[in-house]
Design an enzyme around this catalytic site. Structure first.
Site, short mmCIF file in Angstrom:
data_model
loop_
_atom_site.label_atom_id
_atom_site.label_comp_id
_atom_site.label_asym_id
_atom_site.label_seq_id
_atom_site.Cartn_x
_atom_site.Cartn_y
_atom_site.Cartn_z
N ARG A 160 -17.17 30.94 -21.68
CA ARG A 160 -17.08 31.67 -22.74
C ARG A 160 -19.11 32.00 -22.91
O ARG A 160 -19.52 33.46 -23.19
CB ARG A 160 -17.86 30.61 -24.16
CG ARG A 160 -16.06 30.65 -24.93
CD ARG A 160 -15.70 29.58 -26.25
NE ARG A 160 -15.98 28.37 -25.46
CZ ARG A 160 -15.91 27.27 -26.20
NH1 ARG A 160 -15.59 27.61 -27.72
NH2 ARG A 160 -16.42 26.00 -25.97
N LYS B 142 -6.51 15.79 -19.09
CA LYS B 142 -6.23 15.49 -20.13
C LYS B 142 -7.31 14.80 -21.07
O LYS B 142 -8.12 15.37 -20.62
CB LYS B 142 -6.21 13.09 -19.82
CG LYS B 142 -7.05 12.67 -18.87
CD LYS B 142 -7.04 11.87 -18.48
CE LYS B 142 -7.67 10.53 -19.21
NZ LYS B 142 -9.08 10.09 -19.63
N ASP C 186 -3.08 13.45 -13.52
CA ASP C 186 -3.16 12.45 -14.28
C ASP C 186 -4.04 11.90 -13.30
O ASP C 186 -3.81 11.20 -11.68
CB ASP C 186 -1.98 10.92 -14.83
CG ASP C 186 -3.35 9.44 -14.83
OD1 ASP C 186 -4.69 9.19 -14.22
OD2 ASP C 186 -2.47 8.68 -15.54
N HIS C 187 -5.79 11.63 -12.71
CA HIS C 187 -6.28 11.88 -11.37
C HIS C 187 -6.26 10.94 -10.71
O HIS C 187 -5.96 10.56 -9.18
CB HIS C 187 -7.84 12.61 -11.48
CG HIS C 187 -8.49 11.61 -11.57
ND1 HIS C 187 -8.74 11.02 -12.64
CD2 HIS C 187 -9.53 10.25 -11.11
CE1 HIS C 187 -9.71 9.95 -13.35
NE2 HIS C 187 -10.25 9.37 -12.43
N LYS D 79 -5.46 9.08 -6.57
CA LYS D 79 -6.47 8.40 -5.13
C LYS D 79 -5.67 7.74 -4.06
O LYS D 79 -4.52 7.85 -4.43
CB LYS D 79 -6.47 7.17 -6.32
CG LYS D 79 -7.44 7.53 -7.45
CD LYS D 79 -8.70 6.22 -8.39
CE LYS D 79 -9.69 6.48 -9.23
NZ LYS D 79 -10.64 7.13 -8.52
N GLU E 221 -15.82 -0.83 -15.29
CA GLU E 221 -16.37 -0.07 -14.98
C GLU E 221 -18.06 0.10 -15.36
O GLU E 221 -18.33 -0.73 -17.09
CB GLU E 221 -16.35 1.38 -15.77
CG GLU E 221 -15.38 2.15 -15.19
CD GLU E 221 -14.93 3.55 -16.28
OE1 GLU E 221 -14.86 4.49 -15.25
OE2 GLU E 221 -14.90 3.25 -17.44
N ASP F 282 -8.83 6.16 -23.61
CA ASP F 282 -9.07 7.02 -22.11
C ASP F 282 -8.67 6.18 -21.32
O ASP F 282 -8.25 7.28 -20.56
CB ASP F 282 -10.67 6.51 -22.85
CG ASP F 282 -11.37 7.42 -21.67
OD1 ASP F 282 -10.96 8.63 -21.24
OD2 ASP F 282 -12.82 6.24 -21.02
N HIS G 190 -4.03 6.26 -17.15
CA HIS G 190 -4.14 5.62 -15.72
C HIS G 190 -3.49 3.70 -15.40
O HIS G 190 -2.94 4.16 -14.26
CB HIS G 190 -5.71 5.23 -15.44
CG HIS G 190 -6.99 6.75 -15.55
ND1 HIS G 190 -5.82 8.08 -15.19
CD2 HIS G 190 -7.48 7.38 -16.13
CE1 HIS G 190 -7.20 9.26 -15.67
NE2 HIS G 190 -7.86 8.32 -16.11
N LYS H 268 -15.94 -1.14 -20.46
CA LYS H 268 -16.73 -0.01 -19.67
C LYS H 268 -18.67 -1.64 -20.14
O LYS H 268 -18.42 -1.71 -20.48
CB LYS H 268 -17.27 0.84 -21.02
CG LYS H 268 -17.17 1.75 -20.99
CD LYS H 268 -17.48 2.96 -20.04
CE LYS H 268 -15.80 4.37 -20.17
NZ LYS H 268 -15.01 4.90 -18.95
N LYS I 84 -18.66 -1.55 -10.93
CA LYS I 84 -17.17 -0.61 -11.24
C LYS I 84 -16.47 -1.30 -9.97
O LYS I 84 -16.61 -1.07 -8.81
CB LYS I 84 -17.20 1.03 -11.32
CG LYS I 84 -16.65 2.20 -10.67
CD LYS I 84 -16.91 3.55 -11.23
CE LYS I 84 -15.45 4.29 -10.85
NZ LYS I 84 -15.08 4.55 -12.27
C1 BG6 Z 1 -11.53 9.52 -16.62
C2 BG6 Z 1 -11.93 8.84 -18.20
O1 BG6 Z 1 -10.01 9.82 -17.54
O2 BG6 Z 1 -11.70 8.53 -16.25
C3 BG6 Z 1 -13.83 7.90 -18.27
O3 BG6 Z 1 -11.97 10.02 -18.94
C4 BG6 Z 1 -13.67 7.08 -16.94
O4 BG6 Z 1 -13.81 7.51 -19.37
C5 BG6 Z 1 -13.32 7.55 -15.70
O5 BG6 Z 1 -14.37 6.96 -16.61
C6 BG6 Z 1 -12.94 7.01 -14.66
O6 BG6 Z 1 -12.10 7.83 -13.53
P1 BG6 Z 1 -12.69 7.37 -11.93
O7 BG6 Z 1 -11.69 7.91 -10.86
O8 BG6 Z 1 -13.92 7.55 -11.50
O9 BG6 Z 1 -12.06 5.40 -11.73
#
Ligand code: BG6
Length: 509
Positions: free
Chosen positions: A58, A165, A194-195, A199, A233, A253, A258, A359, A364
């Site tokens: 936008r 998502k 769903d990333h 991985k 994290e 989340d 995941h 969190k 991490k």
């Molecule tokens: C996202 C969440 O889908 O995945 C975040 O919304 C999270 O809160 C993130 O930090 C974590 O992804 P990755 O790949 O950094 O582990």
């Protein structure tokens, strides 16, 4: 292909040249993940020539100001660094398209622009629409795409949609979103991202289990004591994330998507083939078999929710969750969840699955650990002798991707003394380079029409059904406490109590 490592990245089909239209192109995801992923695919020679990126958003921007913003972020985050020469070539294929999401004229001009791009490319009109926008805009965008016919592909071509998502906030809203999406695009052309599935180490779970004959015979309740899936994290609400997160919380989340996806890969039966539906049929059975926590009492007993208070992470003082930017100072949102559940199938009968996510933990790291049963108390496990530790297979999803196996070994010397040692496989040393970013693989797969690593409609909806029972119990007046933990700690004592009740400990990593 010259580089054997990258062969792994290419999906079963060959990716097709296409136009990638990113809705929400001025947002964080496009800048931090999507465009850098496409850039890195270019660096590695994996992006088919003829891919054009159209940023739809936008804000008022020219092509140049849009590209300047993308370049700035690419310099910061690109996995392979930033090469001016490659960027110049790559960015010649990026254009900006300004429009409101509900303005039909913006879509008419988009259709015209895509036709021109196809004509320049020599005719093929494949289109990939990436919805990197908040779900409240889905209706507008999909309805307008439908109205101008962009959801229909020309003869011999395809039109696909990738949906980011959060895919709903409960089962009912997910069902509604699915209706909306499937009214415009066929399920076979719908790619729910769903990333975590992109991985490298998540993909390796199936290879580990089904391409090695030693694991499958012991991958069951006869040999496995419990399974732990932890995702820690260290960061909190930096970068303005508090606004979104405060309305989501750790359960929605991370757990709904995941972590349940990882769990389904660990617990699934061998699929009959590696086709997208072959794999997803087995995954959805796992999610459907999760023991439902369908009373507040079960939720109280098997789920711990908690929020962080101020503390120190990596030596730096950090605020408590309620003091974070864009977070309600009276927020009841959980930043940590631990769940104990069971997969009620013959294979997993009686094996607890522990899920933990939070969190502002010390670091991490995401890992899955498979804890095998102890050996019987003969030979080594008797009183007065060294205790044989349980074997633990650890699948490190990130960082330091790899797999390790803890075994007992005799200490050198005359006496029979034992120590637990680790056999370790690391991607970086075995393959000489780090793994590609999840988005690279997923974008390539969607261009190739391979939906194996994308969540199917029924998977998403089943996962919500499991999570909904927990959300309902928390929402009701059932006095289920929200525990606290200090930022920089490993979570609340209540989470330790959950696993210690079965005589176990969370793995420290
Ligand atoms: C996202 C969440 O889908 O995945 C975040 O919304 C999270 O809160 C993130 O930090 C974590 O992804 P990755 O790949 O950094 O582990």
């Amino acid at each position: 292909m010259n580089n054997p490592f990258r062969e792994d990245l290419v999906s079963k089909n060959k990716p097709d040249p296409c136009s990638v239209v990113i809705f929400g192109a001025t947002g964080d995801l496009a800048h931090r993940k999507l465009v850098p992923a496409l850039y890195n695919l270019t660096v590695d020679g994996e992006l088919p020539s003829g891919v054009k990126i159209v940023g739809f958003a936008r804000r008022d921007k020219s092509d140049d100001t849009f590209k300047d913003g993308l370049e700035k972020l690419n310099k910061e985050v690109s996995r392979s660094g930033h090469d001016e020469y490659v960027w110049d070539r790559f960015s010649q294929n990026i254009v900006y398209h300004r429009s409101n999401f509900d303005d039909i004229e913006g879509y008419r001009s988009l259709a015209k622009r895509l036709d021109e791009i196809d004509a320049e490319r020599g005719g093929k009109g494949n289109r990939l629409f990436y919805l990197s926008i908040a779900p409240e805009y889905f209706d507008d965008v999909l309805e307008k795409l439908n109205e101008v016919g962009l959801n229909e592909a020309a003869e011999g071509c395809w039109a696909r949609v990738i949906v980011e998502k959060p895919f709903g906030k409960d089962h009912a809203s997910a069902e509604h979103l699915n209706e909306v999406v499937n009214n415009t695009f066929h399920e076979k052309d719908t790619y729910r991202i769903d990333h975590y599935l992109g991985k490298e180490t998540a993909q390796n779970i199936m290879v580990l289990r089904f391409a090695n004959s030693i694991f499958e015979p012991i991958w069951n309740s006869g040999h496995i004591d419990h399974v732990e899936i932890s995702c820690a994290e260290h960061f909190g609400m930096e970068g303005g994330r508090g606004g979104y997160y405060d309305s989501a919380g750790a359960l929605r989340d991370m757990v709904q998507n995941h972590l349940l996806q990882l769990l389904s890969l660990v617990a699934m039966e061998p699929p009959t083939d590696l086709s997208p539906d072959g794999v997803r049929d087995e995954k959805v059975k796992v999610i459907r078999s999760l023991r439902k926590l369908d009373t507040p009492e079960k939720v109280r007993k098997n789920v711990v929710r908690a929020q962080y208070t101020k503390g120190f992470v990596n030596g730096n003082e950090v605020p408590g969750y309620r003091e974070e930017d864009r977070v309600n100072p009276e927020s009841e949102t959980e930043t940590f969840v631990a769940v104990k559940t069971y997969v009620d199938t013959w294979r997993w009968s009686g094996v607890p699955f522990y899920i933990r996510v939070g969190k502002r933990l010390p670091k991490k790291a995401t890992e899955i650990s498979i804890h095998f049963k102890a050996t019987p108390s003969v030979l080594f496990n008797q009183q007065g002798s060294d205790k044989a530790e349980e074997n633990v297979l650890v699948i490190r999803i990130q960082p330091d991707e790899g797999i390790s196996l803890r075994i007992n070994s005799k200490l050198p010397g005359a006496a029979i003394r034992m120590e637990s040692v680790k056999m370790n496989f690391q991607y970086s040393t075995s393959f000489g380079k780090s793994s590609p970013e999840a988005y690279e693989r997923l974008l390539l797969d969607s261009m190739a029409g391979d939906a194996t690593l994308f969540a199917r409609r029924d998977e998403v909806e089943e996962a919500w059904k499991f999570v909904d029972f927990i959300q309902e119990a928390w929402k009701g007046q059932h006095d289920i406490p929200l525990a606290e933990y200090e930022a920089g700690s490993w979570g609340p004592n209540e989470a330790d109590d959950l696993i210690e009740a079965e005589g176990q400990d969370w793995r420290r990593f």
